[in-house]
Each structure stands twice: as structure tokens, then as C-alpha cells.
Write a protein that holds these residues in place. Structure first.
Motif, PDB file in Angstrom:
ATOM      1  N   ALA A 138      37.926  34.042  56.241  1.00  0.00           N
ATOM      2  CA  ALA A 138      39.273  34.402  55.801  1.00  0.00           C
ATOM      3  C   ALA A 138      39.534  35.891  55.961  1.00  0.00           C
ATOM      4  CB  ALA A 138      39.470  33.997  54.335  1.00  0.00           C
ATOM      5  N   ASN A 139      38.500  36.672  56.275  1.00  0.00           N
ATOM      6  CA  ASN A 139      38.681  38.108  56.563  1.00  0.00           C
ATOM      7  C   ASN A 139      39.299  38.233  57.945  1.00  0.00           C
ATOM      8  OD1 ASN A 139      37.280  38.249  54.226  1.00  0.00           O
ATOM      9  ND2 ASN A 139      35.600  39.489  54.981  1.00  0.00           N
ATOM     10  N   ALA A 140      40.630  38.410  58.001  1.00  0.00           N
ATOM     11  CA  ALA A 140      41.324  38.265  59.281  1.00  0.00           C
ATOM     12  C   ALA A 140      41.958  39.545  59.798  1.00  0.00           C
ATOM     13  CB  ALA A 140      42.404  37.190  59.144  1.00  0.00           C
ATOM     14  N   TYR A 141      41.637  40.711  59.195  1.00  0.00           N
ATOM     15  CA  TYR A 141      42.227  41.957  59.674  1.00  0.00           C
ATOM     16  C   TYR A 141      41.466  42.487  60.889  1.00  0.00           C
ATOM     17  CZ  TYR A 141      44.970  42.082  55.400  1.00  0.00           C
ATOM     18  OH  TYR A 141      45.840  41.785  54.386  1.00  0.00           O
ATOM     19  N   ALA A 142      42.098  43.434  61.583  1.00  0.00           N
ATOM     20  CA  ALA A 142      41.503  43.974  62.807  1.00  0.00           C
ATOM     21  C   ALA A 142      40.144  44.599  62.544  1.00  0.00           C
ATOM     22  CB  ALA A 142      42.446  45.006  63.433  1.00  0.00           C
ATOM     23  N   ASP A 143      39.999  45.316  61.396  1.00  0.00           N
ATOM     24  CA  ASP A 143      38.705  45.935  61.109  1.00  0.00           C
ATOM     25  C   ASP A 143      37.643  44.893  60.763  1.00  0.00           C
ATOM     26  OD1 ASP A 143      40.144  45.376  58.846  1.00  0.00           O
ATOM     27  OD2 ASP A 143      39.467  47.107  57.705  1.00  0.00           O
ATOM     28  N   ASP A 144      38.080  43.725  60.223  1.00  0.00           N
ATOM     29  CA  ASP A 144      37.141  42.635  59.971  1.00  0.00           C
ATOM     30  C   ASP A 144      36.616  42.063  61.286  1.00  0.00           C
ATOM     31  OD1 ASP A 144      37.543  42.758  57.155  1.00  0.00           O
ATOM     32  OD2 ASP A 144      39.404  41.641  57.405  1.00  0.00           O
ATOM     33  N   VAL A 145      37.534  41.915  62.249  1.00  0.00           N
ATOM     34  CA  VAL A 145      37.138  41.420  63.574  1.00  0.00           C
ATOM     35  C   VAL A 145      36.146  42.384  64.213  1.00  0.00           C
ATOM     36  CG1 VAL A 145      37.951  40.794  65.882  1.00  0.00           C
ATOM     37  CG2 VAL A 145      39.356  40.243  63.885  1.00  0.00           C
TER      38      VAL A 145
ATOM     39  N   ALA B  81      53.563  22.658  54.257  1.00  0.00           N
ATOM     40  CA  ALA B  81      53.410  23.332  52.963  1.00  0.00           C
ATOM     41  C   ALA B  81      52.245  24.322  53.013  1.00  0.00           C
ATOM     42  CB  ALA B  81      53.191  22.302  51.856  1.00  0.00           C
ATOM     43  N   CYS B  82      51.162  23.940  53.691  1.00  0.00           N
ATOM     44  CA  CYS B  82      50.002  24.838  53.823  1.00  0.00           C
ATOM     45  C   CYS B  82      50.368  26.084  54.621  1.00  0.00           C
ATOM     46  CB  CYS B  82      48.850  24.101  54.506  1.00  0.00           C
ATOM     47  SG  CYS B  82      48.059  22.851  53.466  1.00  0.00           S
TER      48      CYS B  82
ATOM     49  N   LEU C  18      50.654  34.210  51.200  1.00  0.00           N
ATOM     50  CA  LEU C  18      49.413  34.923  50.910  1.00  0.00           C
ATOM     51  C   LEU C  18      49.216  36.089  51.878  1.00  0.00           C
ATOM     52  CD1 LEU C  18      46.838  35.035  49.221  1.00  0.00           C
ATOM     53  CD2 LEU C  18      45.796  33.437  50.825  1.00  0.00           C
ATOM     54  N   ASN C  19      49.498  35.862  53.157  1.00  0.00           N
ATOM     55  CA  ASN C  19      49.346  36.924  54.157  1.00  0.00           C
ATOM     56  C   ASN C  19      50.259  38.107  53.861  1.00  0.00           C
ATOM     57  OD1 ASN C  19      47.346  35.724  55.662  1.00  0.00           O
ATOM     58  ND2 ASN C  19      48.752  34.688  57.040  1.00  0.00           N
ATOM     59  N   ASP C  20      51.483  37.832  53.389  1.00  0.00           N
ATOM     60  CA  ASP C  20      52.414  38.907  53.032  1.00  0.00           C
ATOM     61  C   ASP C  20      51.826  39.799  51.945  1.00  0.00           C
ATOM     62  OD1 ASP C  20      54.344  38.375  54.843  1.00  0.00           O
ATOM     63  OD2 ASP C  20      55.782  37.490  53.444  1.00  0.00           O
TER      64      ASP C  20
ATOM     65  N   ASP D 124      57.157  30.634  44.035  1.00  0.00           N
ATOM     66  CA  ASP D 124      57.009  30.374  45.471  1.00  0.00           C
ATOM     67  C   ASP D 124      55.642  29.781  45.815  1.00  0.00           C
ATOM     68  OD1 ASP D 124      59.526  31.298  45.831  1.00  0.00           O
ATOM     69  OD2 ASP D 124      58.968  33.265  46.594  1.00  0.00           O
ATOM     70  N   PHE D 125      54.604  30.186  45.070  1.00  0.00           N
ATOM     71  CA  PHE D 125      53.283  29.598  45.311  1.00  0.00           C
ATOM     72  C   PHE D 125      53.212  28.168  44.778  1.00  0.00           C
ATOM     73  CE2 PHE D 125      51.415  33.878  46.047  1.00  0.00           C
ATOM     74  CZ  PHE D 125      50.677  33.571  47.166  1.00  0.00           C
ATOM     75  N   ARG D 126      53.852  27.946  43.639  1.00  0.00           N
ATOM     76  CA  ARG D 126      53.795  26.616  43.049  1.00  0.00           C
ATOM     77  C   ARG D 126      54.560  25.571  43.863  1.00  0.00           C
ATOM     78  NH1 ARG D 126      52.064  26.382  37.685  1.00  0.00           N
ATOM     79  NH2 ARG D 126      51.582  28.422  36.799  1.00  0.00           N
ATOM     80  N   THR D 127      55.610  26.016  44.568  1.00  0.00           N
ATOM     81  CA  THR D 127      56.423  25.052  45.327  1.00  0.00           C
ATOM     82  C   THR D 127      55.601  24.347  46.404  1.00  0.00           C
ATOM     83  OG1 THR D 127      58.430  26.314  44.873  1.00  0.00           O
ATOM     84  CG2 THR D 127      58.490  24.791  46.742  1.00  0.00           C
ATOM     85  N   PRO D 128      54.924  25.072  47.321  1.00  0.00           N
ATOM     86  CA  PRO D 128      54.103  24.353  48.308  1.00  0.00           C
ATOM     87  C   PRO D 128      52.897  23.664  47.679  1.00  0.00           C
ATOM     88  CG  PRO D 128      53.817  26.726  48.550  1.00  0.00           C
ATOM     89  CD  PRO D 128      54.945  26.519  47.599  1.00  0.00           C
TER      90      PRO D 128
END
Length: 669
Positions: free
Chosen positions: A627-634, A202-203, A210-212, A167-171
Motif C-alpha cells: 500500500a506504500n504507493a508514493y514515488a519515494d516508496d517505489v 464502491a471500493c 483515502l488517496n486524497d 463519505d467513508f461510511r457511504t461506500p
């Protein structure tokens, strides 16, 4: 002398008896001496009846009553009379595990059993011993179950990694090869635009995968947090529907959104997590529904007694490929994907539903599914959310909006809108006929009580919505009403709508929050919207960008330059602090701060800037771009002195919106 010897022997016998009783009690042993001639028990430990649940007299009468209680785990039959009698002196037969059910208590115990042939003072006897190993058997079973679970988990992860590799290689393959095609077709702008659009898709797919993985890792480690903040359900659903409607349109799927009369719109909860749950469920419905299918998204709410809490219900129904009953049992397990002919070629990590269920449960909600293979699936989600009082009456009064007219052939939709606007202090009228609406508008005009806002549905009796809008636009009405079209596909009718003076639209279902936001946008415009190219929003602004990655820095500089901004780069956190300290006050408008950098990271750099003895050090807006996108990162970014957070990969619309919001806040203070 003889009395002393006899006394010593008596003491020795008593010690032996005490030791025997101690060993029996400590090891929960059952022991019996019996004769092989008549199987009559000559000695039986005192604990036999209590442990085995069989009357002592019955056990003493015949040892076979005891032997037959034990069921050998290895399925072999209990020892026969003949096999016991043939056992030679000094020999022994064993059973590794005997399962014994106590008929009195129903309790099951496990024993290790043995029968030994022995000679006691010339007397031929047999000794039966059962040692209680119940705890040992339970531990072994638990270990076996844990091993099986671990094997299953390892097998699932192996399958997952194989799927992820594909799945990563496809995009990635799409991105690589479309880049080659762009290089070969650089003189063909149309092809370049097409290829870049496909690279963007694709991105997005790669980022979703990646988020999953990251979300599941966060949840499994117990580090996922749930925020409790005010949000408007209508605005949340607008965001969700904008994503899903686009996906549905690409597959020509009939995507319908329905709601009951949603009187409550403002809640306390985690907007981001609810968005994630709904996009996941709806995205799967689109993904697993063939082209030309149908997906229905329903929203309803009911108050929980007289409390401030509401049960908000979401239902997603599709007529797609459905799921087998077997797969439904493990639908919410991590790494699970149903392998069928219909799912071949459909990408996914097998984590989405596991993440969804975990998030729903973390928010105190429930999720369930009904599905039939070949017919489709329906997902049900219920979240109990605290309602927030909606006092928007002043907004409408302050903006001079007192009367509103809804014209739509769908009476249910009109009533839903009227319900949503019940607490706004506006007079709300509705009618289904175009000609009746004209008479109503003209009557209001004669009484100097015109309508400030008119909402037109796509279906109106006696006259089309565009004919009616054209008629109203040509009349010199006072006040000049704001015309808004109620439609699910603005792009399809935008040209025709603009031609008759309709520049704004609302999607169903109608929510007060989305309507109020639209009105704020309309009323705050300083000039009429046209199709001409808009001015560059960041024209003349200067930014200090702290970014250690050369490629990311080049991309950011180019994107900002396209919007008219100047970017000066610092390659680490300390350099950013030094550049800001040396600059004249006001030289930089804002700072864009990466987090993972050498010498000083973004958090440390932001804190150092705030502590500088400089006039603008405390006020200059600092935006985390990471790229640190979680609530605790914010939250960590805010705690270190930053003003906002923009996740990578950066979306220029989000960047512009964030910058303009901070700019307006600075100007107002």
C-alpha cells in the motif's frame, strides 16, 4: 565644606539626568511636564519631534497638540481640558493603546499613555508619558491573526472530519450490504455479477477518498516529490480519457477532447502527477455537470522561443452548476467545499483542488478558473515541460511501413494527424471522400506502392467507413493494409467494425506515441484476436509470496490460481528468505513481496535474498506489492533490490502486465 556638598549634589543631578536620558532612549519614551492652567509645556524630551513628526515648537506651545495626536484604540475621545484639570494630586489617567501616525514619515506607532498630577516643590504640575509599545501591539495582532487562522483551520477540519465520516461510511455501507445481498442471491449469477460490480465501484470510491487524504498529508509535510522522467503525452492522455470517458458515458455527458496540431509528444516531467491533476479536474467537471451536459477538454502547446521547453496548455470547460464568486476565492483551500442545494449528495473530501494546485505549483505551472453560478466553469492549466527529440523514423522503416492513408471528412483532424507524423519518414496522404480514397488506393496498387496503414474516420463523404472497410477487406490488396478506425466510442461500433475486418481503433486527439504503441501491439501479435476466452497468462508459473495478512494472502492466492499460477506463502520477511534459500535454483519464477511484515520487512528481505550465495539470488525478479504507493516508496523498493512495484489494492491487469514484462526481460537476457 559647602562647596563639597554642592559638588556632590551637582554630580547627583548629572547622574539623574543621565539615567533619565538612558531610560527615555531605551524605552522610546516621550515625556512632557505641563501646566494645567495654560497647557504650556515646561519640559519635553529631546526625542519628541523625531518620534512624533511634529515640530518641537508646536508641542512646547501647547501640550494639547501632543495629546490630540493619539487616537485611542478603544474609540474613547482624548482627555478634555476639564478632565485633566479636575485630576487630583497623586491621581493618574491612562490609555492602554494610543495609535499615532507620524505626519512627516507616514509611519504608525502605538503608545501606552498616562497623565499624572503631581506636586514638585510646591508647584502644581502634570506629567504626560507615552511609552512606545509598537512591537508589542504587532506581536499581539500577529497572535490574534494566528489564533483566528487556527480557529478557522480547526473549524474546517471539524467540518472535514464530519464530511469524511459520512463519505467513508457511504461506500462502506454499500460494500457491507451488497455482500449480504450476494449471500442471499448466491443462486442468481446475474445478480451476483451486478452486486460485485457495484462493490468494485464502491471500493474505487473509498480508495479515491483515502488517496486524497494521504496526498494532502504528504504535501503538507513537505515530503511530496516531483519526478523528472521521459513520458509520452499521448499515452498519458489516453489513460486519462479512458477513465473520464467511462464516467461521462455513465451520466450521458457529451465529452469532447480537442487539440491543436500536437507536433511535440515526448516530454520530461512527472507523468503520474500530471495524470492526477487532469483526472481530478476532469473528474470534478463530470461530477458537477448534470446528466446530459457537456464537458470539453482542450490541449495545445507552444514552443518557448528557440529552447527545448514547451508550454503545454490544458483547458477543461463544462456547462455544470458553476461556483459562486465567494467560493472561488477559497476554491484551492484545503477542506473547502461549497454547500449548496446542487451539491447535496455529491461526495468529496474538500482536498482535491488543494492537492491539484499544490502539485501544479510544485511542477512550476499555473492554474486558474473562470466560473459563473448556474452556467459552468473553465479551468486553465499551463505546464512548462522540456521536450525530448522524437526520432521514430527507424521504427516505421524497420517494420516496412512507408505509406499511410487517412480518410476522414474532418479536414482539420487529417491535418493534425499529418502534423504529428511529420518526422516519421512515412508518406502520409489524406482525403475526405470514400470513392476518391478507393481510386487513390487502386492507383497505388497499380504502381506497386500500396498503403500499409489506412486510418478511417467515422464520417466519410459518399460512402460509410464500414462499407469502405468491407470493400477494402474483400480486395486482394498487396500489401494487405492494417485498417484502423478513428473513434471516441469503440464499444458502440465494435461489432459492426469487426464484421468488416476492423479490429483496432484510435481515439482523438491523435498522438504519435499512442499510434506507435498501437502499431507495436498489432505487429507483435502472434495470432489473430478473437472473442474466444484467452489463455491463462500465468499458467505453470510458481511464485513465492511474502504476506503477513491472512486475508490478503488468501485473496492473492485465489487470484493467481485463476490465472494458472501456483503460490507458496511466507508469513514474514525472514520466512521468505529461508524458503527461497532452501528451494532448488529455478524452483520459484518470481517473488511477490509485501513491505510491512514482522521479523524482516520487505526491503530487508529483498536485500537479504540478493546477498545470498545462491545461483539465482541475483536474477530472480522481486515485485513489491504494498500500500506504500508514493514515488519515494517505489524508489526505496528498487534500491533494496526489487525489480518492480505494484500498489495495493492489487489490480490483476497491472499484476499480469508487470509479471509478463519482467518475464520477457528475463527471456531476452
Amino acid at each position: 565644606m559647602r562647596n563639597k556638598n554642592e559638588s556632590a549634589l551637582d554630580n547627583q543631578d548629572r547622574c539623574k539626568e543621565w539615567f533619565f536620558d538612558y531610560v527615555v532612549k531605551q524605552n522610546n519614551l516621550v515625556a512632557a511636564f505641563f501646566s494645567a492652567k495654560d497647557f504650556k509645556v515646561e519640559f519635553l524630551t529631546d526625542n519628541a519631534e523625531e518620534i512624533l513628526g511634529v515640530p518641537r515648537e508646536k508641542l512646547l506651545a501647547d501640550v494639547r497638540n501632543l495629546i490630540q495626536l493619539g487616537v485611542r484604540i478603544d474609540k474613547e475621545v482624548p482627555p478634555s481640558e476639564e478632565s485633566v484639570q479636575k485630576l487630583s494630586v497623586g491621581s493618574r489617567m491612562e490609555a492602554e493603546v494610543l495609535k499615532v501616525k507620524n505626519p512627516a514619515t507616514g509611519e504608525t506607532k502605538y503608545f501606552r499613555g498616562s497623565i499624572s498630577h503631581t506636586d514638585i516643590s510646591g508647584s502644581d504640575r502634570f506629567l504626560l508619558v507615552w511609552a512606545d509599545i509598537t512591537e508589542e501591539v504587532k506581536r499581539n495582532k500577529q497572535m490574534e491573526e494566528m489564533i483566528e487562522v487556527a480557529k478557522a483551520a480547526n473549524a474546517a477540519k471539524t467540518t472535514f472530519l464530519a464530511n469524511m465520516s459520512h463519505d467513508f461510511r457511504t461506500p462502506m455501507n454499500a460494500i457491507t450490504n451488497f455482500n449480504l445481498l450476494i449471500a442471499k442471491n448466491s443462486d442468481n449469477p446475474q445478480k451476483v455479477r451486478d452486486y460485485t460490480h457495484k462493490i468494485g465501484l464502491a471500493c474505487q470510491n473509498l480508495l479515491s477518498l483515502l488517496n486524497d487524504v494521504l496526498d494532502m498529508s504528504k504535501i503538507e509535510s513537505g515530503k511530496a516529490d516531483i519526478n523528472h522522467e521521459e513520458f509520452a503525452l499521448g499515452l498519458l492522455l489516453e489513460e486519462v480519457n479512458s477513465i473520464i470517458a467511462f464516467q461521462a458515458k455513465a451520466k450521458q455527458i457529451d465529452y469532447q477532447v480537442n487539440s491543436g496540431g500536437m507536433r511535440q509528444d515526448m516530454f520530461i516531467g512527472d507523468k503520474k502527477r500530471i495524470n492526477e491533476v487532469l483526472v481530478n479536474i476532469l473528474g470534478n467537471a463530470i461530477k458537477y455537470t448534470p446528466n446530459g451536459g457537456k464537458v470539453e477538454f482542450s490541449i495545445s502547446e507552444e514552443r518557448n522561443g528557440n529552447s527545448d521547453y514547451w508550454d503545454v496548455h490544458f483547458a477543461v470547460k463544462d456547462n455544470g452548476i458553476g461556483m459562486s464568486e465567494e467560493f472561488q476565492q477559497k476554491l484551492f483551500d484545503a477542506f473547502s467545499r461549497e454547500v449548496r442545494e446542487e451539491t447535496n449528495g455529491i461526495q468529496g473530501t474538500g482536498l482535491g483542488m488543494a492537492i491539484t494546485k499544490s502539485l501544479v505549483q510544485m511542477m512550476g505551472g499555473t492554474i486558474s478558473v473562470e466560473s459563473k453560478e448556474g452556467e459552468g466553469s473553465t479551468f486553465y492549466i499551463t505546464l512548462r515541460l522540456q521536450g525530448v527529440k522524437q526520432d521514430s523514423g527507424d521504427f516505421w522503416t524497420n517494420h516496412g511501413i512507408h505509406r499511410m492513408l487517412i480518410i476522414d471528412d474532418n479536414m482539420d483532424e487529417c491535418e493534425k494527424i499529418q502534423t504529428a507524423l511529420r518526422d516519421t519518414n512515412m508518406e502520409v496522404f489524406f482525403c475526405t471522400s470514400g470513392y476518391r480514397a478507393i481510386r487513390l488506393i487502386e492507383a497505388g496498387e497499380e504502381e506497386n506502392r500500396g498503403f500499409e496503414v489506412i486510418v478511417l474516420g467515422m464520417q466519410i463523404r459518399s460512402i460509410s467507413c464500414f462499407e469502405l472497410a468491407g470493400y477494402l477487406n474483400d480486395k486482394a490488396l498487396v500489401p494487405k493494409p492494417i485498417l484502423i478506425l478513428l473513434t471516441d466510442d469503440w464499444e458502440e461500433v465494435a461489432t459492426e467494425a469487426r464484421a468488416v475486418g476492423i479490429y483496432d481503433f484510435l481515439q482523438t486527439p491523435f498522438f504519435l506515441s499512442t499510434f506507435q504503441q498501437l502499431m507495436e501491439d498489432i505487429l507483435s501479435r502472434t495470432s489473430t484476436l478473437t472473442d474466444e476466452k484467452r489463455d491463462r497468462l500465468l499458467e505453470g508459473m510458481r511464485f513465492l509470496a511474502a504476506e503477513d495478512n491472512d486475508i490478503n494472502a488468501d485473496i492473492l492466492t485465489e487470484l493467481m490460481d485463476m490465472e494458472g499460477a501456483v503460490v507458496e506463502r511466507a508469513s514474514n520477511g525472514q520466512e521468505a528468505v529461508d524458503m527461497f534459500e532452501k528451494a532448488e535454483p529455478g524452483y520459484y519464477d518470481m517473488i511477490l513481496m509485501d513491505i510491512h511484515m514482522p521479523i524482516k520487512n520487505g526491503y530487508q528481505a529483498a536485500a537479504a535474498i540478493r546477498n545470498l550465495d545462491k545461483t539465482d539470488a541475483a536474477e530472480i525478479p522481486i515485485i513489491a506489492m504494498t500500500a506504500n504507493a508514493y514515488a519515494d516508496d517505489v524508489q526505496r523498493a528498487i534500491d533494496s533490490g526489487m525489480n518492480a512495484h505494484v500498489p495495493k489494492p492489487i489490480d490483476m491487469k497491472v499484476v499480469e502486465s508487470t509479471i509478463m514484462s519482467l518475464k520477457r526481460n528475463n527471456q531476452s537476457t
